[in-house]
Write a protein that holds these residues in place. Structure first.
Motif, PDB file in Angstrom:
ATOM      1  N   ALA A  65       0.838  -1.209   0.000  1.00  0.00           N
ATOM      2  CA  ALA A  65       0.000   0.000   0.000  1.00  0.00           C
ATOM      3  C   ALA A  65       0.866   1.249   0.000  1.00  0.00           C
ATOM      4  O   ALA A  65       0.637   2.175  -0.800  1.00  0.00           O
ATOM      5  N   SER A  66       1.871   1.287   0.861  1.00  0.00           N
ATOM      6  CA  SER A  66       2.764   2.451   0.927  1.00  0.00           C
ATOM      7  C   SER A  66       3.516   2.650  -0.372  1.00  0.00           C
ATOM      8  O   SER A  66       3.662   3.776  -0.847  1.00  0.00           O
ATOM      9  N   GLU A  67       3.997   1.552  -0.954  1.00  0.00           N
ATOM     10  CA  GLU A  67       4.744   1.637  -2.204  1.00  0.00           C
ATOM     11  C   GLU A  67       3.856   2.159  -3.334  1.00  0.00           C
ATOM     12  O   GLU A  67       4.264   3.022  -4.118  1.00  0.00           O
ATOM     13  N   MET A  68       2.634   1.644  -3.419  1.00  0.00           N
ATOM     14  CA  MET A  68       1.748   2.096  -4.490  1.00  0.00           C
ATOM     15  C   MET A  68       1.348   3.557  -4.311  1.00  0.00           C
ATOM     16  O   MET A  68       1.241   4.294  -5.296  1.00  0.00           O
ATOM     17  N   GLN A  69       1.156   3.968  -3.068  1.00  0.00           N
ATOM     18  CA  GLN A  69       0.860   5.382  -2.828  1.00  0.00           C
ATOM     19  C   GLN A  69       2.053   6.251  -3.239  1.00  0.00           C
ATOM     20  O   GLN A  69       1.880   7.296  -3.870  1.00  0.00           O
ATOM     21  N   TYR A  86      -5.109   9.026  -3.856  1.00  0.00           N
ATOM     22  CA  TYR A  86      -3.953   8.615  -3.059  1.00  0.00           C
ATOM     23  C   TYR A  86      -4.421   7.832  -1.822  1.00  0.00           C
ATOM     24  O   TYR A  86      -3.919   6.739  -1.531  1.00  0.00           O
ATOM     25  N   ASN A  87      -5.406   8.374  -1.125  1.00  0.00           N
ATOM     26  CA  ASN A  87      -5.937   7.717   0.078  1.00  0.00           C
ATOM     27  C   ASN A  87      -6.657   6.413  -0.264  1.00  0.00           C
ATOM     28  O   ASN A  87      -6.571   5.437   0.483  1.00  0.00           O
ATOM     29  N   ASP A  88      -7.392   6.410  -1.392  1.00  0.00           N
ATOM     30  CA  ASP A  88      -8.121   5.206  -1.806  1.00  0.00           C
ATOM     31  C   ASP A  88      -7.183   4.038  -2.090  1.00  0.00           C
ATOM     32  O   ASP A  88      -7.515   2.888  -1.802  1.00  0.00           O
ATOM     33  N   ILE A  89      -6.014   4.331  -2.655  1.00  0.00           N
ATOM     34  CA  ILE A  89      -5.032   3.271  -2.935  1.00  0.00           C
ATOM     35  C   ILE A  89      -4.692   2.546  -1.634  1.00  0.00           C
ATOM     36  O   ILE A  89      -4.736   1.317  -1.558  1.00  0.00           O
TER      37      ILE A  89
END
Length: 170
Positions: A65-69, A86-89
């Motif tokens: 999740a952190s990486e994709m954001q 960004y938050n939805d990711i």
């Protein structure tokens, strides 16, 4: 109920169910293994078995999740960057009990479209098995998965086709 009726019912009930509708209860390891095992029965030309799956749970899922954001933030200009996206990711990945990367391995033995089709059929088997087990799931293919090559250890002859989100339903 005969097998054909059961299959018809599962096919008719199959649908994408998104993380906002998942409960916080964990999917058992046995059911996760059943879902992934069902994928391996997909037809594939010359038995290339082109699908490659990696399960993200727990801390690995949080890191994904952190990486994709971070990828979204780094690859999106300020003018079109959306805080909500960004938050939805992060929300979708963290709300799912498990996230499975869907990668196709091109063998060179058959046309690439056949490898993609076989991988897609493997994912359909996962969808049907999720439906039979009352597990919500959906396949997402955001453009930023192309940037996940390192964390997915994607080789030269492979391509990530997206992520498969899974979660228990009430």
């Amino acid at each position: 109920m005969n097998k054909a009726s059961i299959l018809k019912e599962i096919i008719e009930q199959r649908r994408s169910i998104f993380p906002k509708d998942y409960t916080d209860t964990e999917i058992s390891q046995e059911v996760l293994e059943e879902i992934l095992n069902s994928a391996t029965f997909a037809p594939n030309h010359k038995r290339t078995k082109p699908w490659r799956f990696k399960i993200f749970k727990g801390e690995e899922k949080v890191q994904l999740a952190s990486e994709m954001q971070a990828i979204y933030k780094a690859t999106t200009s300020e003018q079109i960057f959306l805080e909500k996206k960004y938050n939805d990711i992060g929300f979708k990945i963290n709300k799912a009990d498990a996230v499975v990367s869907i990668v196709v391995n091109f063998s060179g033995m058959v046309p690439e479209w056949e490898e993609i089709a076989a991988t897609s059929m493997a994912v359909q088997n996962m969808y049907l098995t999720c439906t039979a087990n009352n597990i919500g799931c959906y396949w997402s293919s955001p453009k930023i998965v192309d940037e996940l090559k390192d964390s997915l250890t994607i080789e030269e002859n492979q391509k990530c086709l997206g992520l498969f989100y899974l979660g228990n339903l009430s």
